[in-house]
Design a protein around this motif. Structure first.
Motif, PDB file in Angstrom:
ATOM      1  N   GLY A 154       0.779  -1.229   0.000  1.00  0.00           N
ATOM      2  CA  GLY A 154       0.000   0.000   0.000  1.00  0.00           C
ATOM      3  C   GLY A 154       0.809   1.276   0.000  1.00  0.00           C
ATOM      4  O   GLY A 154       0.253   2.355   0.199  1.00  0.00           O
ATOM      5  N   VAL A 155       2.128   1.193  -0.238  1.00  0.00           N
ATOM      6  CA  VAL A 155       3.001   2.378  -0.193  1.00  0.00           C
ATOM      7  C   VAL A 155       3.686   2.545  -1.549  1.00  0.00           C
ATOM      8  O   VAL A 155       4.321   1.602  -2.053  1.00  0.00           O
ATOM      9  CB  VAL A 155       4.059   2.244   0.912  1.00  0.00           C
ATOM     10  N   PRO A 156       3.591   3.738  -2.169  1.00  0.00           N
ATOM     11  CA  PRO A 156       4.213   3.924  -3.488  1.00  0.00           C
ATOM     12  C   PRO A 156       5.710   4.181  -3.375  1.00  0.00           C
ATOM     13  O   PRO A 156       6.196   4.745  -2.389  1.00  0.00           O
ATOM     14  CB  PRO A 156       3.497   5.167  -4.026  1.00  0.00           C
ATOM     15  N   SER A 157       6.431   3.762  -4.393  1.00  0.00           N
ATOM     16  CA  SER A 157       7.842   4.110  -4.503  1.00  0.00           C
ATOM     17  C   SER A 157       7.953   5.536  -5.053  1.00  0.00           C
ATOM     18  O   SER A 157       6.981   6.068  -5.604  1.00  0.00           O
ATOM     19  CB  SER A 157       8.547   3.142  -5.456  1.00  0.00           C
ATOM     20  N   ARG A 176      -6.931   3.542  -2.122  1.00  0.00           N
ATOM     21  CA  ARG A 176      -5.558   3.631  -1.641  1.00  0.00           C
ATOM     22  C   ARG A 176      -5.453   4.862  -0.750  1.00  0.00           C
ATOM     23  O   ARG A 176      -5.893   5.950  -1.135  1.00  0.00           O
ATOM     24  CB  ARG A 176      -4.547   3.742  -2.798  1.00  0.00           C
ATOM     25  N   ARG A 177      -4.874   4.691   0.416  1.00  0.00           N
ATOM     26  CA  ARG A 177      -4.692   5.827   1.320  1.00  0.00           C
ATOM     27  C   ARG A 177      -3.518   6.666   0.839  1.00  0.00           C
ATOM     28  O   ARG A 177      -2.449   6.138   0.533  1.00  0.00           O
ATOM     29  CB  ARG A 177      -4.446   5.327   2.747  1.00  0.00           C
ATOM     30  N   VAL A 178      -3.725   7.977   0.767  1.00  0.00           N
ATOM     31  CA  VAL A 178      -2.644   8.878   0.355  1.00  0.00           C
ATOM     32  C   VAL A 178      -1.592   8.909   1.459  1.00  0.00           C
ATOM     33  O   VAL A 178      -1.901   9.257   2.603  1.00  0.00           O
ATOM     34  CB  VAL A 178      -3.177  10.296   0.085  1.00  0.00           C
ATOM     35  N   PRO A 179      -0.353   8.519   1.165  1.00  0.00           N
ATOM     36  CA  PRO A 179       0.671   8.469   2.220  1.00  0.00           C
ATOM     37  C   PRO A 179       0.947   9.848   2.810  1.00  0.00           C
ATOM     38  O   PRO A 179       1.150  10.823   2.083  1.00  0.00           O
ATOM     39  CB  PRO A 179       1.909   7.934   1.479  1.00  0.00           C
ATOM     40  N   GLY A 182       3.983  12.151   1.703  1.00  0.00           N
ATOM     41  CA  GLY A 182       4.298  11.916   0.305  1.00  0.00           C
ATOM     42  C   GLY A 182       3.885  13.091  -0.555  1.00  0.00           C
ATOM     43  O   GLY A 182       3.434  14.135  -0.063  1.00  0.00           O
ATOM     44  N   ARG A 183       3.976  12.906  -1.862  1.00  0.00           N
ATOM     45  CA  ARG A 183       3.709  14.004  -2.794  1.00  0.00           C
ATOM     46  C   ARG A 183       2.360  13.897  -3.484  1.00  0.00           C
ATOM     47  O   ARG A 183       2.066  14.680  -4.387  1.00  0.00           O
ATOM     48  CB  ARG A 183       4.816  14.048  -3.854  1.00  0.00           C
ATOM     49  N   LEU A 184       1.529  12.937  -3.078  1.00  0.00           N
ATOM     50  CA  LEU A 184       0.285  12.690  -3.789  1.00  0.00           C
ATOM     51  C   LEU A 184      -0.932  13.324  -3.122  1.00  0.00           C
ATOM     52  O   LEU A 184      -2.060  13.039  -3.508  1.00  0.00           O
ATOM     53  CB  LEU A 184       0.059  11.177  -3.919  1.00  0.00           C
ATOM     54  N   ALA A 185      -0.713  14.181  -2.151  1.00  0.00           N
ATOM     55  CA  ALA A 185      -1.837  14.792  -1.437  1.00  0.00           C
ATOM     56  C   ALA A 185      -2.693  15.648  -2.356  1.00  0.00           C
ATOM     57  O   ALA A 185      -3.859  15.914  -2.046  1.00  0.00           O
ATOM     58  CB  ALA A 185      -1.329  15.628  -0.262  1.00  0.00           C
ATOM     59  N   ASP A 219      -1.481 -10.832   3.617  1.00  0.00           N
ATOM     60  CA  ASP A 219      -0.357  -9.969   3.254  1.00  0.00           C
ATOM     61  C   ASP A 219      -0.703  -9.255   1.954  1.00  0.00           C
ATOM     62  O   ASP A 219      -0.406  -9.734   0.857  1.00  0.00           O
ATOM     63  CB  ASP A 219       0.911 -10.811   3.099  1.00  0.00           C
ATOM     64  N   ASN A 220      -1.384  -8.099   2.058  1.00  0.00           N
ATOM     65  CA  ASN A 220      -1.740  -7.324   0.870  1.00  0.00           C
ATOM     66  C   ASN A 220      -1.820  -5.848   1.246  1.00  0.00           C
ATOM     67  O   ASN A 220      -1.643  -5.497   2.417  1.00  0.00           O
ATOM     68  CB  ASN A 220      -3.048  -7.847   0.255  1.00  0.00           C
TER      69      ASN A 220
END
Length: 369
Positions: A154-157, A176-179, A182-185, A219-220
């Motif tokens: 669930g975490v983007p590179s 998907r939860r926005v981390p 991160g830069r996807l807010a 595990d997902n």
């Protein structure tokens, strides 16, 4: 080379002047070039003020960016180009198993009700296939993208973040939860709040009198949020946080292993109830516990997390159901609102979080004293 570009620009202006406004994909088809090429041409002409660019479409400059004359006899009275109606949206999902099929159906119903179309891409849990499907859809000229990325846990590179920030069309993150940090807010998102869903399962078991509640988790990408909700609720209720058992068909902990560990914990009095993520694992655990001589809910109470097949178990399972279809619908509504705002829209980003529902069935009871 420059003369060819200039000639194509003049051809673009001629077509748009004649038709008043059209979608980028239609313009590409008429010119016989790729949608990527047309997007570059439109951006250049829009910067010069010679065209009005909207998300996924282009129109001749005017008060509203499209024709205002009454339609000729027989001409369509559908919403003009640049409005959400008639939009073509691309949707990329990791799989089409039950969970994701409901998301897709929700999105499909929502866009069809607005006269639009959904184009589906399946990534098979491979990030490189995410990239391939996104590229195919952009080349096809979709107006926007609904993306449920195949992020590991669930975490983007950084590379995956960069890809989503450079799409060139509006995008909505789906389930998907926005981390944080991160830069996807800045991307709109629609998701199930799995943290609250798992917490609801803990509260239900605690209300029945259970004080020693275990978690068996797949595990997902969803499992970190399920674990977070479990731990937060257990701590808030003053219960002991037990080690999470991670279940993976290809990992060190199969369903058989998880069931054996739960059996030992129940027999030793360490556990009286368990939350099991997901339905398939929960049904398998019930079957294996029975083989070991334990009954549900007489010896141990179980709550499944997913609620796709939980009601079909021998003992119908109490379960938490993420609102999958509603998430797909919400993602489309976010996208259409974004498209309707035009290219220069400064509407605030929205992160829509929908709360899962707990359905009580026969798999839970008060613990033996």
């Amino acid at each position: 080379m420059r003369s060819h570009v200039n000639q194509r620009h003049e051809r673009v202006l001629e077509i748009v002047r004649r038709r008043g406004g059209l979608r980028v994909m239609e313009l590409a088809e008429e010119l016989g070039v790729s949608a990527v090429t047309v997007r570059r041409d439109v951006e250049a002409l829009a910067e010069q003020g010679r065209l009005t660019r909207l998300h996924g479409s282009v129109s001749w400059p005017g008060p509203a960016g499209h024709r205002t004359a009454a339609p000729a006899p027989g001409e369509s009275t559908a919403s003009p180009v640049g409005t959400p109606a008639g939009a073509v949206l691309g949707m990329v999902v990791p799989s089409m198993e039950h969970y994701f099929a409901e998301l897709v159906r929700g999105a499909q119903d929502a866009i069809a009700a607005r006269g639009g179309r959904l184009v589906l891409g399946i990534a098979h849990w491979r990030s490189e296939e995410d990239t391939a499907q996104i590229g195919r859809m952009l080349d096809g000229g979709v107006d926007g993208l609904l993306i449920q990325p195949s992020w590991e846990r669930g975490v983007p590179s950084p590379e995956q973040e960069e890809q989503l920030l450079a799409l060139g069309v509006p995008a909505v993150l789906v389930d998907r939860r926005v981390p944080v940090g991160g830069r996807l807010a800045g991307l709109d998102s629609a998701r199930s709040d799995h943290v609250l869903g798992a917490a609801a399962a803990v509260h239900h078991l605690a209300e029945l009198g259970h004080r020693r509640i275990a978690l068996l988790a797949q595990d997902n990408p969803t499992s970190p949020q399920v674990r977070e909700g479990y731990e937060a609720a257990v701590e808030a209720l003053g219960l002991s946080v037990l080690p999470t058992v991670t279940v993976s068909p290809e990992g060190p902990r199969s369903v058989d292993d998880a069931a054996r560990e739960l059996f030992r914990s129940v027999r030793e009095g360490q556990v009286t109830a368990s939350i099991v993520h997901n339905d398939q694992t929960a049904i398998g655990v019930v079957q294996r516990l029975r083989q070991h001589g334990l009954a549900v809910p007489e010896d141990v109470s179980l709550v499944a997390y997913e609620d796709e097949m939980a009601a079909l178990a021998d003992v119908p399972l109490t379960a938490v159901a993420p609102p999958r279809r509603a998430v797909g619908e919400a993602a489309v509504e976010l996208m259409l609102a974004r498209l309707g705002g035009g290219a220069d829209s400064v509407a605030p980003t929205r992160h829509v979080s929908l709360v899962p529902r707990l359905t009580v069935r026969a798999s839970c009871a008060a613990p033996h004293r």
